[in-house]
Design a protein around this motif. Structure first.
Motif, PDB file in Angstrom:
ATOM      1  N   GLY A   1       0.848  -1.181   0.000  1.00 31.51           N
ATOM      2  CA  GLY A   1       0.000   0.000   0.000  1.00 31.51           C
ATOM      3  C   GLY A   1       0.882   1.229   0.000  1.00 31.51           C
ATOM      4  O   GLY A   1       2.115   1.139   0.083  1.00 31.51           O
TER       5      GLY A   1
ATOM      6  N   VAL B   1       0.014   4.136   5.567  1.00 29.53           N
ATOM      7  CA  VAL B   1      -1.308   3.503   5.695  1.00 29.53           C
ATOM      8  C   VAL B   1      -1.307   2.426   6.775  1.00 29.53           C
ATOM      9  O   VAL B   1      -2.362   1.894   7.098  1.00 29.53           O
TER      10      VAL B   1
ATOM     11  N   LYS C   1       1.393  -0.281   7.258  1.00 27.48           N
ATOM     12  CA  LYS C   1       2.052  -1.573   7.035  1.00 27.48           C
ATOM     13  C   LYS C   1       2.982  -1.925   8.208  1.00 27.48           C
ATOM     14  O   LYS C   1       2.963  -3.042   8.722  1.00 27.48           O
TER      15      LYS C   1
ATOM     16  N   ARG D   1      -3.818  -5.750   0.654  1.00 30.17           N
ATOM     17  CA  ARG D   1      -3.655  -4.329   0.325  1.00 30.17           C
ATOM     18  C   ARG D   1      -4.249  -3.500   1.457  1.00 30.17           C
ATOM     19  O   ARG D   1      -5.409  -3.647   1.814  1.00 30.17           O
TER      20      ARG D   1
ATOM     21  N   TYR E   1      -5.178   0.299   2.589  1.00 29.49           N
ATOM     22  CA  TYR E   1      -5.405   1.583   1.920  1.00 29.49           C
ATOM     23  C   TYR E   1      -6.223   2.498   2.812  1.00 29.49           C
ATOM     24  O   TYR E   1      -6.812   2.078   3.813  1.00 29.49           O
TER      25      TYR E   1
ATOM     26  N   SER F   1      -8.661  -2.582   4.563  1.00 26.42           N
ATOM     27  CA  SER F   1      -7.820  -3.544   3.858  1.00 26.42           C
ATOM     28  C   SER F   1      -8.687  -4.472   3.029  1.00 26.42           C
ATOM     29  O   SER F   1      -9.892  -4.588   3.233  1.00 26.42           O
TER      30      SER F   1
ATOM     31  N   ASN G   1      -3.531   2.083  -7.651  1.00 26.28           N
ATOM     32  CA  ASN G   1      -4.932   2.313  -7.275  1.00 26.28           C
ATOM     33  C   ASN G   1      -5.857   2.089  -8.469  1.00 26.28           C
ATOM     34  O   ASN G   1      -7.001   1.695  -8.303  1.00 26.28           O
TER      35      ASN G   1
END
Length: 558
Positions: free
Chosen positions: A29, A33, A35, A331, A333, A340, A369
């Motif tokens: 991502g 965000v 991770k 992912r 976001y 997610s 995206n």
């Protein structure tokens, strides 16, 4: 043992989030965000070293200290033959029934306003509604005797890693080692005796002692010794790399080289504990300091070596994913709040021989995206030219164009759609001769397959000319426009070359010096397309984007 899911509540930037897990997981991502925060959620559950630091108010989502932090991990332990399941069950004891096939591991931390910390408390069991609090031994929970966590951050201090674990890495257990160690000790004593005779050392000692006594008149003197004499044999040991069949030593100063050596050290340490514990690898941005080729080599190790059975990786690099297979892609976001989506990815059988090709294209797409899927390299180079001319930073805005290497759009859509990545498709209005003297409407059938609905007619037609294709298109234009609007699937009236000729015929004639634009572009297709795009102006790119034939470019830039 199989990781199934994790729920995180009120922890850092996660208000309330649930993710599917597997034994190998890749988290990606944009920056900021969460991770790294996700890896820390795992660390607080499994890693005693980070857990004993407790939690502070900023670890609570928006500093909401009135609510507890909760992290719950679900693990499948149904396989009775699995040694890791046996290790886990042995420590769970009364917290789980023999018939339970799942175990829940829960961390809860209520903030203590007097102590100004949140102390993690761990629970586990086979029923989420009736978990037992784990026993503690000192600062160790029962889980710490089951799991061994290897947190490998983006910037590994290789020297510190080596020194910290030197007793594991270097063991002198042979009978002759005792004699060798005695010789080394005598050599060290001789070394220090020789050092003490040096005029520079003696002068320093003569000067430093009276200077010290100005501050504190103790009955002491300052002496200089080799560190190895005080801290022991291992205090000054450093790994070096040398070429085979030479005696020349080179400090492992290159960051990339040190990183690979660090992974090798972690491998040895993991081997030491694999019999007793379950090893978890939490790896943050492994691509840092590594050249593309070394990232691909590391990918091979991470996704194929049995040592990395339980793996959680965050990355920004498509090269790290080149060898991925049987991996859970997650992912993370940020829309209105952190969310997610995930998909379990297994290389399709028809791609197993060409895994790198599929993974190379796919791994580029999952970091975007918006993804525009096209059939081949001609569409790719043309669309890249148009987007770069009109919006030079389109890639940093999260837009990616992917050449699918033909018309296997479905394989990409199956992965990208569950990850909540917006997908656009541009494909040709193909026909194919059938056994009845007619022509199957392959382009229409492909569109129906992409959207999983039979909207377009698939009755074969009589002719195969350009006019036949255009007539078929015009006859069904309302349905095709609806598909554009509702599904972002854009069928050409004919194909790329004819679509382009309709937009810029006169300009292309001028640029290429031929009236037979389509025929020229279709010969040595990619080469001639490249020749053309080098001559396209800004105005040409605007005209392409604004034309109906290339509406996909206009939409992807919105």
């Amino acid at each position: 043992m199989k990781f199934e899911s994790i729920t995180i509540k009120n922890f850092r930037n996660f208000k309330d989030i649930e993710m599917n897990l597997n034994n190998k997981n890749v988290f990606f991502g944009l920056n900021d965000v969460g991770k790294t925060n996700f890896l820390y959620a795992l660390r607080y559950v499994f890693d005693k070293d980070i857990r004993k630091l407790n939690l502070i108010d900023s670890d609570y989502h928006n500093k909401n200290i009135s609510e507890p932090i909760q992290i719950v991990i679900k693990v499948d332990i149904s396989d009775e033959k699995c040694e890791d399941n046996q290790k886990l069950r042995a420590h769970l004891k009364g917290a789980i029934m023999s018939s339970d096939n799942s175990v829940y591991i829960k961390l809860e931390a209520m903030y203590d306003k007097k102590e100004l910390v949140g102390q993690p408390i761990l629970y586990w069991g086979g029923n989420l509604k009736s978990l037992q609090e784990m026993k503690m031994h000192g600062y160790l929970y029962e889980i710490d005797y089951v799991f061994n966590v290897f947190y490998i951050d983006a910037y590994i201090d290789m020297y510190n890693l080596f020194k910290k674990n030197i007793n594991i890495l270097v063991k002198n257990e042979n009978e002759q080692d005792k004699d060798v160690l005695e010789k080394i000790q005598q050599s060290v004593t001789n070394l220090n005796n020789e050092i003490s005779t040096l005029s520079g050392i003696k002068n320093f000692e003569d000067k430093i002692t009276p200077e010290y006594k100005k501050f504190r008149n103790d009955s002491i003197e300052i002496t200089v010794k080799s560190e190895i004499a005080v801290k022991g044999l291992y205090s000054n040991l450093i790994p070096y790399i040398k070429q085979e069949n030479t005696t020349n030593l080179y400090p492992t100063s290159g960051e990339g080289r040190k990183k690979l050596l660090s992974y090798s050290i972690f491998d040895i340490i993991a081997d030491e504990s694999s019999e007793r514990k379950i090893n978890l690898f939490l790896i943050e941005e492994p691509e840092n300091h590594l050249h593309k080729s070394m990232q691909i080599a590391l990918s091979q190790i991470l996704f194929t070596d049995e040592k990395y059975k339980y793996l959680f990786v965050t990355t920004h690099s498509p090269f790290i994913l080149y060898e991925m297979d049987k991996v859970n892609l997650v992912r993370i976001y940020n829309k209105n709040q952190i969310d997610s989506s995930s998909i379990f990815y297994k290389v399709p059988k028809e791609y197993e021989k060409y895994k790198k090709i599929l993974n190379r294209r796919l791994s580029e797409a999952i970091f975007a995206n918006k993804v525009l899927l096209v059939e081949g390299p001609s569409e790719l180079v043309l669309f890249e030219k148009v987007l770069f001319t009109l919006q030079p930073f389109y890639e940093s805005d999260g837009i990616s164009i992917i050449d699918t290497g033909g018309i296997k759009f479905k394989k990409y859509i199956e992965i990208l759609k569950p990850l909540k990545i917006k997908i656009f498709v541009k494909t040709d209005n193909d026909l194919r001769s059938n056994n009845h003297g007619k022509y199957s409407v392959v382009g229409f059938s492909r569109c129906n397959g992409i959207i999983d609905k039979n909207i377009l007619p698939v009755t074969p037609i009589e002719g195969k000319s350009i006019k036949d294709k255009i007539d078929l298109y015009i006859k069904n234009i309302q349905k095709l426009n609806d598909i554009r609007k509702n599904y972002n699937v854009y069928l050409s009236k004919v194909d790329l070359e004819n679509d382009l000729d309709e937009v810029l015929h006169d300009k292309i004639v001028e640029y290429l010096g031929t009236e037979k634009v389509v025929e020229y572009l279709q010969q040595s297709k990619l080469y001639n397309i490249v020749e053309l795009i080098e001559k396209l102006t800004y105005e040409d790119c605007v005209n392409i984007k604004e034309h109906y034939n290339f509406e996909c470019l206009k939409e992807v830039l919105k």
